[in-house]
Design a protein around this motif. Structure first.
Motif, PDB file in Angstrom:
ATOM      1  N   LEU A 244       3.706   7.251   2.887  1.00 38.57           N
ATOM      2  CA  LEU A 244       3.717   6.107   3.797  1.00 38.57           C
ATOM      3  C   LEU A 244       3.458   4.861   2.972  1.00 38.57           C
ATOM      4  CD1 LEU A 244       3.662   4.892   6.737  1.00 38.57           C
ATOM      5  CD2 LEU A 244       1.177   5.148   6.613  1.00 38.57           C
ATOM      6  N   ASN A 245       4.314   3.882   3.115  1.00 34.75           N
ATOM      7  CA  ASN A 245       4.128   2.594   2.471  1.00 34.75           C
ATOM      8  C   ASN A 245       3.899   1.511   3.513  1.00 34.75           C
ATOM      9  OD1 ASN A 245       4.519   3.679  -0.056  1.00 34.75           O
ATOM     10  ND2 ASN A 245       6.656   3.050  -0.223  1.00 34.75           N
ATOM     11  N   ILE A 246       2.997   0.598   3.200  1.00 30.15           N
ATOM     12  CA  ILE A 246       2.770  -0.584   4.031  1.00 30.15           C
ATOM     13  C   ILE A 246       3.033  -1.788   3.149  1.00 30.15           C
ATOM     14  CG2 ILE A 246       1.155  -1.853   5.480  1.00 30.15           C
ATOM     15  CD1 ILE A 246      -0.476   0.729   5.739  1.00 30.15           C
ATOM     16  N   SER A 247       3.928  -2.639   3.557  1.00 33.00           N
ATOM     17  CA  SER A 247       4.232  -3.812   2.747  1.00 33.00           C
ATOM     18  C   SER A 247       3.467  -5.030   3.273  1.00 33.00           C
ATOM     19  CB  SER A 247       5.735  -4.102   2.759  1.00 33.00           C
ATOM     20  OG  SER A 247       6.161  -4.405   4.074  1.00 33.00           O
ATOM     21  N   ALA A 248       3.120  -5.901   2.352  1.00 30.73           N
ATOM     22  CA  ALA A 248       2.463  -7.178   2.688  1.00 30.73           C
ATOM     23  C   ALA A 248       1.320  -6.979   3.673  1.00 30.73           C
ATOM     24  CB  ALA A 248       3.494  -8.157   3.240  1.00 30.73           C
TER      25      ALA A 248
ATOM     26  N   GLY B  72       8.581  -1.640  11.370  1.00 30.71           N
ATOM     27  CA  GLY B  72       8.035  -2.926  10.938  1.00 30.71           C
ATOM     28  C   GLY B  72       7.782  -2.921   9.442  1.00 30.71           C
ATOM     29  N   ARG B  73       6.541  -3.204   9.064  1.00 31.53           N
ATOM     30  CA  ARG B  73       6.201  -3.228   7.634  1.00 31.53           C
ATOM     31  C   ARG B  73       5.888  -1.848   7.078  1.00 31.53           C
ATOM     32  NH1 ARG B  73       1.666  -5.014   7.018  1.00 31.53           N
ATOM     33  NH2 ARG B  73       1.020  -5.159   9.201  1.00 31.53           N
ATOM     34  N   LEU B  74       5.985  -0.841   7.910  1.00 32.89           N
ATOM     35  CA  LEU B  74       5.676   0.524   7.492  1.00 32.89           C
ATOM     36  C   LEU B  74       6.967   1.290   7.194  1.00 32.89           C
ATOM     37  CD1 LEU B  74       3.079  -0.410   9.012  1.00 32.89           C
ATOM     38  CD2 LEU B  74       2.808   1.938   9.752  1.00 32.89           C
ATOM     39  N   THR B  75       6.927   2.056   6.127  1.00 32.48           N
ATOM     40  CA  THR B  75       8.047   2.927   5.774  1.00 32.48           C
ATOM     41  C   THR B  75       7.484   4.270   5.376  1.00 32.48           C
ATOM     42  OG1 THR B  75       9.346   1.061   4.953  1.00 32.48           O
ATOM     43  CG2 THR B  75      10.038   3.257   4.269  1.00 32.48           C
ATOM     44  N   ALA B  76       8.091   5.333   5.872  1.00 31.20           N
ATOM     45  CA  ALA B  76       7.649   6.677   5.512  1.00 31.20           C
ATOM     46  C   ALA B  76       8.852   7.522   5.140  1.00 31.20           C
ATOM     47  CB  ALA B  76       6.889   7.326   6.667  1.00 31.20           C
TER      48      ALA B  76
ATOM     49  N   ILE C 192       4.859   6.793  12.714  1.00 36.71           N
ATOM     50  CA  ILE C 192       6.206   7.217  12.312  1.00 36.71           C
ATOM     51  C   ILE C 192       6.282   8.737  12.379  1.00 36.71           C
ATOM     52  CG2 ILE C 192       7.831   7.371  10.370  1.00 36.71           C
ATOM     53  CD1 ILE C 192       6.924   4.651   9.444  1.00 36.71           C
ATOM     54  N   ALA C 193       7.446   9.240  12.802  1.00 31.23           N
ATOM     55  CA  ALA C 193       7.709  10.678  12.839  1.00 31.23           C
ATOM     56  C   ALA C 193       8.952  10.973  12.010  1.00 31.23           C
ATOM     57  CB  ALA C 193       7.906  11.143  14.276  1.00 31.23           C
ATOM     58  N   LEU C 194       8.902  12.046  11.249  1.00 35.18           N
ATOM     59  CA  LEU C 194       9.994  12.428  10.347  1.00 35.18           C
ATOM     60  C   LEU C 194      10.352  13.884  10.588  1.00 35.18           C
ATOM     61  CD1 LEU C 194       8.269  10.891   7.220  1.00 35.18           C
ATOM     62  CD2 LEU C 194      10.285   9.914   8.330  1.00 35.18           C
ATOM     63  N   TYR C 195      11.665  14.183  10.602  1.00 34.58           N
ATOM     64  CA  TYR C 195      12.091  15.531  10.980  1.00 34.58           C
ATOM     65  C   TYR C 195      13.053  16.192  10.004  1.00 34.58           C
ATOM     66  CZ  TYR C 195      10.137  13.838  15.337  1.00 34.58           C
ATOM     67  OH  TYR C 195       9.295  13.312  16.284  1.00 34.58           O
ATOM     68  N   LYS C 196      13.550  15.420   9.023  1.00 32.91           N
ATOM     69  CA  LYS C 196      14.526  15.989   8.097  1.00 32.91           C
ATOM     70  C   LYS C 196      14.152  15.660   6.670  1.00 32.91           C
ATOM     71  CE  LYS C 196      18.409  15.529  11.309  1.00 32.91           C
ATOM     72  NZ  LYS C 196      19.755  14.900  11.531  1.00 32.91           N
ATOM     73  N   ALA C 197      14.361  16.629   5.780  1.00 35.08           N
ATOM     74  CA  ALA C 197      14.094  16.394   4.371  1.00 35.08           C
ATOM     75  C   ALA C 197      14.905  15.199   3.880  1.00 35.08           C
ATOM     76  CB  ALA C 197      14.444  17.639   3.556  1.00 35.08           C
ATOM     77  N   GLY C 198      14.215  14.294   3.169  1.00 34.95           N
ATOM     78  CA  GLY C 198      14.873  13.105   2.659  1.00 34.95           C
ATOM     79  C   GLY C 198      14.902  11.948   3.632  1.00 34.95           C
TER      80      GLY C 198
ATOM     81  N   VAL D 113       0.851  -1.189   0.000  1.00 39.23           N
ATOM     82  CA  VAL D 113       0.000   0.000   0.000  1.00 39.23           C
ATOM     83  C   VAL D 113       0.882   1.233   0.000  1.00 39.23           C
ATOM     84  CG1 VAL D 113      -1.656   1.323   1.367  1.00 39.23           C
ATOM     85  CG2 VAL D 113      -1.840  -1.160   1.259  1.00 39.23           C
ATOM     86  N   SER D 114       0.458   2.244  -0.714  1.00 38.27           N
ATOM     87  CA  SER D 114       1.179   3.517  -0.679  1.00 38.27           C
ATOM     88  C   SER D 114       0.184   4.668  -0.613  1.00 38.27           C
ATOM     89  CB  SER D 114       2.055   3.655  -1.927  1.00 38.27           C
ATOM     90  OG  SER D 114       2.822   4.847  -1.849  1.00 38.27           O
ATOM     91  N   MET D 115       0.453   5.596   0.252  1.00 35.26           N
ATOM     92  CA  MET D 115      -0.379   6.786   0.373  1.00 35.26           C
ATOM     93  C   MET D 115       0.545   7.992   0.571  1.00 35.26           C
ATOM     94  SD  MET D 115      -1.946   5.952   4.134  1.00 35.26           S
ATOM     95  CE  MET D 115      -2.172   4.210   3.750  1.00 35.26           C
ATOM     96  N   ASN D 116       0.041   9.179   0.242  1.00 37.85           N
ATOM     97  CA  ASN D 116       0.924  10.332   0.368  1.00 37.85           C
ATOM     98  C   ASN D 116       0.164  11.585   0.743  1.00 37.85           C
ATOM     99  OD1 ASN D 116       0.457  12.143  -2.200  1.00 37.85           O
ATOM    100  ND2 ASN D 116       0.388  10.040  -2.877  1.00 37.85           N
ATOM    101  N   CYS D 117       0.932  12.550   1.176  1.00 40.62           N
ATOM    102  CA  CYS D 117       0.405  13.869   1.506  1.00 40.62           C
ATOM    103  C   CYS D 117       1.251  14.921   0.834  1.00 40.62           C
ATOM    104  CB  CYS D 117       0.421  14.090   3.024  1.00 40.62           C
ATOM    105  SG  CYS D 117      -1.012  13.418   3.845  1.00 40.62           S
TER     106      CYS D 117
END
Lengths: 117, 113
Positions: B74-78, B59-63, B47-53, B19-23
């Motif tokens: 945000l991607n969710i695998s499997a 776990g199975r989530l990547t942002a 997930i929290a992100l603080y720096k460009a890039g 799954v992939s979603m974006n803002c």
């Protein structure tokens, strides 16, 4: 992360009445906020609950309708006054932990599901 | 105020799919946060992100925090059935002196076993 206890978890109220929602945090936090989530919608910030002073309200929200107390760094209340069916929403308490733009995170309580008849 | 455009609004996928979603926004953001909300519950921080890039996994989530600072995905695998819920992005605009976040409209994820 902070443990945020919010109550009541849900309530059904008659129009014209008021409901006070409580938010208790297990640690002292500087920033506490109240959000509203209308059915099927995203989250909208109502106000920032300031400890020892009047809350800071966002556009469209006023103190007479949503009075907020923050007597200390671990507790806050939100009152929904003179309720109408349009006030039926989930109300969420939230707190910030961490440093701004460094590692701050916003955590939410489990919410109060309010239905107004 | 700043607006976050979150897409897609809803997804109905088969278990096991990714799954992939974006803002996206027209404004620059300092922080991106991704939340999941189950019915009757408050949003839970994923997930929290603080720096460009910045690319962060849970776990199975990547942002990722977009390099232009105007978007995040945000991607969710499997995917599995318990991934069902509403996913919200939230960002702190760079011109916001406080800690107020702007929220996206949410992505409703449905997973078919």
């Amino acid at each position: 992360s902070a443990v945020i206890s919010q109550k009541p978890s849900r309530d059904i109220c008659q129009r014209g009445t008021s409901l006070t929602i409580q938010c208790q945090v297990d640690s002292q936090v500087t920033m506490m906020f109240w959000y509203r989530q209308q059915p099927g919608q995203s989250l909208t910030l109502i106000a920032t609950a300031n400890q020892g002073s009047e809350a800071t309200y966002e556009s469209g929200f006023v103190i007479d309708k949503f009075p907020i107390s923050r007597p200390n760094l671990t507790f806050s209340t939100l009152t929904v006054s003179n309720m109408s069916p349009e006030d039926s929403s989930i109300y969420l308490c939230s707190v910030v932990q961490g440093l701004l733009a460094t590692n701050e995170k916003l955590f939410f309580g489990s919410g109060t599901q309010l239905s107004v008849l | 105020g700043q607006q976050l455009n979150q897409s897609p609004q809803s997804m109905f996928i088969q278990e096991g799919e990714d799954v992939s979603m974006n803002c996206t926004s027209s404004s620059i953001f300092n922080t991106w946060l991704w939340y999941k909300q189950d019915p009757g519950e408050g949003p839970v921080l994923l997930i929290a992100l603080y720096k460009a890039g910045e690319l962060t996994s849970n776990g199975r989530l990547t942002a990722q925090f977009g390099i232009t600072r105007k978007d995040s995905f945000l991607n969710i695998s499997a995917s599995i059935p318990s991934d069902v819920g509403i996913y919200f992005c939230a960002g702190q605009p760079s011109n916001n002196a406080g800690n107020m976040l702007t929220f996206g409209g949410g992505t409703r994820l449905m997973v078919k076993p």
